[in-house]
Design an enzyme around this catalytic site. Structure first.
Site, PDB file in Angstrom:
ATOM      1  N   THR A   1     -11.038  67.140  77.519  1.00  0.00           N
ATOM      2  CA  THR A   1     -10.443  67.893  76.426  1.00  0.00           C
ATOM      3  C   THR A   1     -11.400  67.936  75.244  1.00  0.00           C
ATOM      4  OG1 THR A   1      -8.248  67.182  77.100  1.00  0.00           O
ATOM      5  CG2 THR A   1      -8.441  68.084  74.897  1.00  0.00           C
TER       6      THR A   1
ATOM      7  N   SER B   1     -10.940  68.721  72.286  1.00  0.00           N
ATOM      8  CA  SER B   1     -10.382  68.303  70.999  1.00  0.00           C
ATOM      9  C   SER B   1      -9.959  66.837  70.986  1.00  0.00           C
ATOM     10  CB  SER B   1      -9.157  69.174  70.677  1.00  0.00           C
ATOM     11  OG  SER B   1      -8.163  69.033  71.677  1.00  0.00           O
ATOM     12  N   CYS B   2     -10.424  66.053  71.947  1.00  0.00           N
ATOM     13  CA  CYS B   2      -9.936  64.679  72.051  1.00  0.00           C
ATOM     14  C   CYS B   2     -10.410  63.815  70.897  1.00  0.00           C
ATOM     15  CB  CYS B   2     -10.374  64.053  73.377  1.00  0.00           C
ATOM     16  SG  CYS B   2     -12.158  63.851  73.547  1.00  0.00           S
ATOM     17  N   GLY B   3     -11.530  64.196  70.246  1.00  0.00           N
ATOM     18  CA  GLY B   3     -11.992  63.439  69.092  1.00  0.00           C
ATOM     19  C   GLY B   3     -12.662  62.132  69.440  1.00  0.00           C
ATOM     20  N   LEU B   4     -12.975  61.918  70.709  1.00  0.00           N
ATOM     21  CA  LEU B   4     -13.611  60.667  71.113  1.00  0.00           C
ATOM     22  C   LEU B   4     -15.122  60.808  71.063  1.00  0.00           C
ATOM     23  CD1 LEU B   4     -11.248  59.738  74.047  1.00  0.00           C
ATOM     24  CD2 LEU B   4     -11.283  58.755  71.765  1.00  0.00           C
TER      25      LEU B   4
END
Length: 283
Positions: free
Chosen positions: A112, A114-117
């Protein structure tokens, strides 16, 4: 099975004139993907090519790599409390010799955009799970003029977009510009999964000598799907993300963005772009 489009009544205002009329909308429904009977993922998609979508998704997840890995895909009967089949749940059955990885949140962080990881974790995940290296021998060579003509050809092939204006599209072209396949979906990642899944079903992986064109931006997720399918060239009509460029540079993927008219930006893999001998670059 759900319809690709649906009709809704709208209030239309044009230059002060007010009327009511039916409008054609793209359908959007959830699809639950199960792997050997166990729930794996849910994606919002436009109904149609569901089996290809599920297969392509599992290619990008590193579960499937060739047609022999896939035993069967079926819609799940009794998917609701009353036992009816909604055609919104599919079960992918793999061949007995396919090793199923431990599908956990940690393993899926890179699916994903947009997971921001951590970006490095995402890049490492793709590098360690890719079955098909981006290795076209001899290298694919694409002229800028050929690339410039592909968006119009993609647009001409978008049948549902003409009725709704609300679908993303993805297409596969040969290095000579021949259109091989095109898929539409409310999700650009689903459109790519449908292409890759159909290639898997037809024993067409890796897609080592094709151009993947997407109608929107080039996210990390789309670059990941291209790499996992062995695609050497990804072109997008809009902008790439920074992580998509990082992944393309690390894996050898040629990434082209802002492909509009005769203009384009080549972010990585410039060696596959056949520039005229007299072309000059400015800093």
């Amino acid at each position: 099975m759900g319809r690709v489009t649906e009709r809704r009544k709208v209030l239309r205002i044009r230059d002060g004139a007010i009327s009511t009329r039916p409008d054609t909308l793209v359908a959007e429904e959830p699809l639950e993907i199960r792997l050997n009977g166990k729930p794996l993922a849910i994606t919002m998609r436009t109904p149609g090519d569901d089996f290809a979508l599920a297969a392509g998704f599992l290619v990008s997840e590193g579960v499937l790599a060739e047609g022999s890995d896939l035993r069967n895909i079926v819609y799940c009967a009794g998917a609701t409390v009353d036992g009816s089949n909604t055609y919104n749940v599919v079960d992918v059955q793999t061949s007995p010799d396919v090793v199923i990885p431990d599908i956990t949140l940690e393993r899926n962080v890179y699916t994903t955009s947009s997971c921001g990881l951590c970006g490095k974790a995402s890049l490492d995940a793709v590098r360690t799970t890719a079955r098909w290296p981006v290795a076209d021998t001899p290298p694919v060579r694409v002229e800028p003029g050929l690339l410039a003509g592909l968006p119009d050809r993609l647009r001409a092939a978008q049948r549902v977009f003409d009725r709704t204006g609300g679908l993303h599209a993805a297409a596969l072209f040969t290095e000579d510009g021949e259109l091989l396949d095109v898929r539409e979906d409310v999700g650009r990642h689903n459109a790519v999964d449908k292409l890759v899944g159909r290639a898997l079903q037809n024993d067409g992986l890796p897609l080592s000598r094709v151009i993947l064109l997407v109608s929107g931006r080039a996210s990390f997720e789309l670059a990941q799907k291209a790499v996992m399918a062995g695609i050497p060239v990804l072109a997008a009509v809009s902008a790439p993300s920074s992580l998509a460029v990082d992944l393309a540079a690390e894996t050898g993927l040629t990434l082209v963005g802002f492909l509009r008219g005769t203009s384009m930006n080549v972010y990585t893999g410039q060696d596959r772009i056949a520039l005229p001998a007299t072309a000059a670059t400015t800093g």
